[in-house]
Design an enzyme around this catalytic site. Structure first.
Site, PDB file in Angstrom:
ATOM      1  N   LEU A  89       0.860  -1.198   0.000  1.00  0.00           N
ATOM      2  CA  LEU A  89       0.000   0.000   0.000  1.00  0.00           C
ATOM      3  C   LEU A  89       0.891   1.242   0.000  1.00  0.00           C
ATOM      4  CD1 LEU A  89      -1.918  -2.315   0.768  1.00  0.00           C
ATOM      5  CD2 LEU A  89      -3.175  -0.682   2.163  1.00  0.00           C
TER       6      LEU A  89
ATOM      7  N   GLU B 214       1.756   4.222  -2.792  1.00  0.00           N
ATOM      8  CA  GLU B 214       1.532   4.788  -4.125  1.00  0.00           C
ATOM      9  C   GLU B 214       2.839   5.146  -4.827  1.00  0.00           C
ATOM     10  OE1 GLU B 214      -0.108   5.895  -1.407  1.00  0.00           O
ATOM     11  OE2 GLU B 214      -2.138   5.148  -1.796  1.00  0.00           O
TER      12      GLU B 214
ATOM     13  N   GLN C 208      -5.486   3.240  -6.392  1.00  0.00           N
ATOM     14  CA  GLN C 208      -6.830   2.757  -6.066  1.00  0.00           C
ATOM     15  C   GLN C 208      -7.912   3.823  -6.205  1.00  0.00           C
ATOM     16  OE1 GLN C 208      -7.647   1.071  -1.996  1.00  0.00           O
ATOM     17  NE2 GLN C 208      -7.631  -0.787  -3.229  1.00  0.00           N
ATOM     18  N   PHE C 209      -7.598   5.038  -5.785  1.00  0.00           N
ATOM     19  CA  PHE C 209      -8.463   6.194  -6.021  1.00  0.00           C
ATOM     20  C   PHE C 209      -7.546   7.369  -6.340  1.00  0.00           C
ATOM     21  CE2 PHE C 209     -11.092   3.487  -3.397  1.00  0.00           C
ATOM     22  CZ  PHE C 209     -12.344   3.593  -3.977  1.00  0.00           C
TER      23      PHE C 209
ATOM     24  N   ASP D 203      -7.658  10.212  -5.434  1.00  0.00           N
ATOM     25  CA  ASP D 203      -7.428  11.016  -4.225  1.00  0.00           C
ATOM     26  C   ASP D 203      -6.081  10.668  -3.581  1.00  0.00           C
ATOM     27  OD1 ASP D 203     -10.635  11.822  -3.553  1.00  0.00           O
ATOM     28  OD2 ASP D 203     -10.246   9.999  -4.684  1.00  0.00           O
ATOM     29  N   TYR D 204      -5.566   9.482  -3.891  1.00  0.00           N
ATOM     30  CA  TYR D 204      -4.308   9.031  -3.282  1.00  0.00           C
ATOM     31  C   TYR D 204      -3.128   9.105  -4.247  1.00  0.00           C
ATOM     32  CZ  TYR D 204      -7.707   7.538   0.092  1.00  0.00           C
ATOM     33  OH  TYR D 204      -8.742   7.547   0.995  1.00  0.00           O
ATOM     34  N   ILE D 205      -3.323   9.742  -5.366  1.00  0.00           N
ATOM     35  CA  ILE D 205      -2.254   9.814  -6.368  1.00  0.00           C
ATOM     36  C   ILE D 205      -1.367  11.039  -6.142  1.00  0.00           C
ATOM     37  CG2 ILE D 205      -3.317  11.234  -8.204  1.00  0.00           C
ATOM     38  CD1 ILE D 205      -2.394   9.073 -10.207  1.00  0.00           C
ATOM     39  N   PHE D 206      -1.849  11.948  -5.273  1.00  0.00           N
ATOM     40  CA  PHE D 206      -1.161  13.237  -5.189  1.00  0.00           C
ATOM     41  C   PHE D 206       0.262  13.136  -4.652  1.00  0.00           C
ATOM     42  CE2 PHE D 206      -5.543  14.264  -5.713  1.00  0.00           C
ATOM     43  CZ  PHE D 206      -5.527  15.396  -6.496  1.00  0.00           C
TER      44      PHE D 206
ATOM     45  N   HIS E  82     -12.662  10.016  -1.679  1.00  0.00           N
ATOM     46  CA  HIS E  82     -13.053   9.072  -2.726  1.00  0.00           C
ATOM     47  C   HIS E  82     -13.943   9.776  -3.748  1.00  0.00           C
ATOM     48  CE1 HIS E  82     -12.062   6.649   0.819  1.00  0.00           C
ATOM     49  NE2 HIS E  82     -11.636   5.737  -0.038  1.00  0.00           N
TER      50      HIS E  82
END
Lengths: 336, 352
Positions: free
Chosen positions: B51, B53, B75-76, B78-81, B121
């Site tokens: 887990l 990114e 996964q979303f 929102d977590y790519i930043f 999300h």
């Protein structure tokens, strides 16, 4: 140094002399780059004086070539000695330094020391101090997946280990049953620009962090080319044999500060080139005349290369859209 | 008809069997879950990443540098930043190496609101994505386009960001994928993992047309009309189509363009439509300040200023820090139907 008694060095004379020659070449080249910067013929210098005893053995021991059967090199910007050991001619580093169109690493787009050699698996060096540790996971994964002969070698400075990518590298490379064939290295020169080692590290050795991941670790004197060569060889053989990672910390010097940002002036510290020269002289592996000739030869090569690069063409503004996409597919929205 | 999750799954199957994809990975991408939207169930090359990114994007870049093809998932979005500098680097690798190295990888990530996903999300990434020079950015609104665009993305020698409108992942298409069984229950039995123990389960893949592609850079006209152009993509396509249909029943012709590719984008189709209708609205759900629609709107003012009858409009998400969980908050934050049709009516009514 590994030994001081005459005739008792643990590596053959021929190899020691070869290492010294490459170390001198790398040093002369870096000092040439600094001169180019200081004479106003370039905008910025960053490099590796003080890391020759580490970088040259690394370059000699790596399985140089292209593709996963050879070693992948995820280097940072203090790796000129490794490239010199690979056989990079001085003119390449000078063209990069002087942003010539003939610069084969970046076409005049990037800083000094930011090399790129696909034929040697030297992936593009970048300025961020950590990203190579996360990208290295991928080449190692490809090698693991295909059970390739090559391993992945990643280098970085001590300050960069504060970044999350370093932790990523430890996590991904050490998963049980999915260990990756990686030589994870840290060149600890005890500085991150102006931040001292003590200013950001509580751990005794950075390599100790590998122990929490059940990873083999090593701390070596990276100022000693003989120790470096012997220990690197052992660790690489372990990785090639087991497919498992090693975290290796090499303690090195930083002889000209961080870069142009700190003035690129000499800073007194242990000088591996000077000390190794003394050692080989003392052991009659080489004569003072031969050492002088090496300097003369490399000074001449550097001078001639600078002269040549000075007359070469520079990149043109009209070329900025080149290589945005593969095959120069249009990337300019004005032409969509 | 397949839904978008199934279409993506089938494209990835073609990718791993016919297009050389060696790794499909990300958080919960492998067995047993096969992705939080089930888009990676049953794939031979799918595996679970830590887990992490940055590790996922870095690993994908390394795989590409090693000369292999992969599809990585965040996964979303929102977590790519926290991967943004790696994404930047993936986009600049070919350029900065003067063509020495390329970065042929696909990163897919669910985007946007519409599932009551709260703060982390519901985010969009398209405006950010279009600032990542060197990437191609695509966003399907139908299962068929998802299938064809993903195959094009896998084949492309450049990094491609495949944005999945999460609200549409369970929506069935109106067109069969080439080779898809016409009975959706049959498809489900073939490629949807069973509830419960999946250890012995294997997908039975339909005989798909591996040559089908939706080219990157090509928009689709979803509704034809001659009084107003609406340029949109992703979740808002269906809403704009619904608005066009309602206005058509009132005798008003609205042309709806699904951009599908954000970069490179199909300016020829957009331009020709605006020249015909002379009015345009850009609709998407990323936040409104430095929104991608603003770039397109700017281009309209530069190239078509003297041809248009109304101010170009951008209808986008409000510039607030998040999408609140309660429906009242979400619907006030991103374009929903009432606001869309209201804006379309305003632009149609504008008198030059």
């Amino acid at each position: 140094m590994a030994a001081t008694k005459k005739g008792k060095l643990p590596l053959p004379q021929e190899l020691c002399v070869q290492m010294l020659q490459l170390m001198i070449k790398a040093r002369v080249l870096e000092e040439r780059l600094i001169k180019i910067y200081k004479s106003g013929e370039s905008y910025f210098w960053i490099g590796s004086p003080g890391e020759e005893a580490w970088g040259v053995p690394l370059g000699l021991l790596a399985n140089k070539g292209q593709g996963i059967q050879h070693d992948f090199m995820h280097l940072h910007y203090r790796c000129t000695p490794t490239l010199v050991a690979f056989g990079m001619p001085m003119i390449d580093a000078i063209r990069l330094m002087m942003n010539r169109a003939t610069d084969r690493s970046s076409g005049g787009r990037n800083f000094s020391g930011h090399y790129c050699y696909p034929e040697w698996n030297v992936v593009p060096v970048s300025s961020p101090i950590e990203v190579q540790y996360s990208m290295a996971i991928g080449t190692a994964w490809a090698q693991h997946r295909e059970k390739a002969k090559g391993i992945t070698i990643v280098t970085g400075g001590d300050a960069g280990t504060a970044e999350g990518d370093f932790a990523s590298c430890l996590v991904w490379s050490s998963r049980k049953g999915q260990e990756l064939p990686m030589l994870i290295t840290v060149q600890n020169n005890r500085w991150g620009i102006s931040t001292s080692f003590e200013g950001q590290h509580g751990e005794t050795h950075i390599a100790d962090r590998g122990k929490a991941f059940n990873m083999r670790t090593a701390v070596i004197n990276g100022n000693d080319p003989i120790e470096t060569y012997i220990r690197l060889k052992e660790e690489m053989e372990y990785i090639r044999k087991t497919g498992k990672p090693v975290l290796l910390e090499a303690q090195v010097s930083r002889l000209y500060g961080h870069s142009s940002a700190s003035g690129a002036n000499p800073i007194p510290d242990y000088d591996c080139v000077r000390e190794f020269t003394s050692l080989l002289l003392k052991n009659d592996y080489i004569s003072e005349g031969e050492v002088s000739k090496m300097y003369e030869q490399f000074e001449a090569e550097g001078r001639d290369a600078q002269e040549l690069a000075r007359g070469e063409s520079v990149p043109q503004g009209s070329e900025i859209w080149n290589s945005v996409y593969v095959n120069n597919e249009n990337a300019d929205w004005r032409n969509f | 008809m397949a839904n978008m999750a199934q279409a993506i799954r089938m494209a990835l199957h073609v990718g791993e069997t016919a297009l050389g994809v060696k790794d499909i990975f990300g958080q919960d991408v492998g067995a047993p879950l096969g992705g939080v939207f089930t888009a990676t169930q049953g794939l031979a090359r799918a595996w679970n990443a830590p887990l992490d990114e940055r590790g996922i994007i870095g690993c994908a870049m390394g795989i590409a540098l090693a000369g292999d093809r992969c599809v990585a998932e965040i996964q979303f979005c929102d977590y790519i930043f926290n991967t943004i500098d790696l994404l930047k680097m993936a986009g600049n690798t070919h350029w900065v190496s003067h063509g020495n190295y390329s970065m042929p990888l696909v990163v897919m990530t669910p985007v946007g609101a519409g599932i009551r996903g709260s703060i982390y999300h519901s985010h969009s990434f398209d405006a950010w994505a279009t600032r990542l020079a060197g990437w191609k950015v695509v966003m399907p609104s139908t299962p068929l386009d998802a299938y064809g665009l993903l195959l094009s993305a896998i084949e492309d020698p450049n990094p491609v960001l495949f944005l999945k409108p999460k609200a549409l992942m369970r929506v069935r298409g109106e067109e069969l994928l080439p080779g898809e069984p016409s009975d959706e229950r049959e498809l489900k039995n073939m490629i949807d993992a069973p509830i419960g123990d999946r250890t012995q389960w294997q997908a039975k893949w339909p005989n798909l047309d591996e040559s089908f592609r939706v080219p990157i850079g090509k928009a689709k006209i979803c509704r034809e009309g001659d009084q107003l152009t609406v340029v949109t993509y992703g979740r808002t396509v269906a809403l704009c189509v619904k608005a066009a249909d309602e206005l058509k029943s009132e005798g008003v012709g609205v042309e709806v363009i699904d951009l599908r590719s954000l970069y490179p984008y199909d300016w020829k189709t957009v331009r020709a439509s605006i020249q015909k209708t002379r009015r345009v609205v850009f609709v998407n759900e990323d936040t409104e300040v430095t929104n991608f629609g603003e770039h397109l709107s700017y281009r309209v003012t530069q190239e078509l200023f003297y041809e248009i009858l109304a101010r170009p409009r951008v209808l986008a998400g409000k510039n607030v820090p998040g999408i609140g969980l309660h429906p009242n908050l979400e619907e006030a934050s991103v374009p929903y139907y009432p606001e869309i049709i209201h804006t379309l009516r305003e632009v149609l009514a504008e008198v030059p």
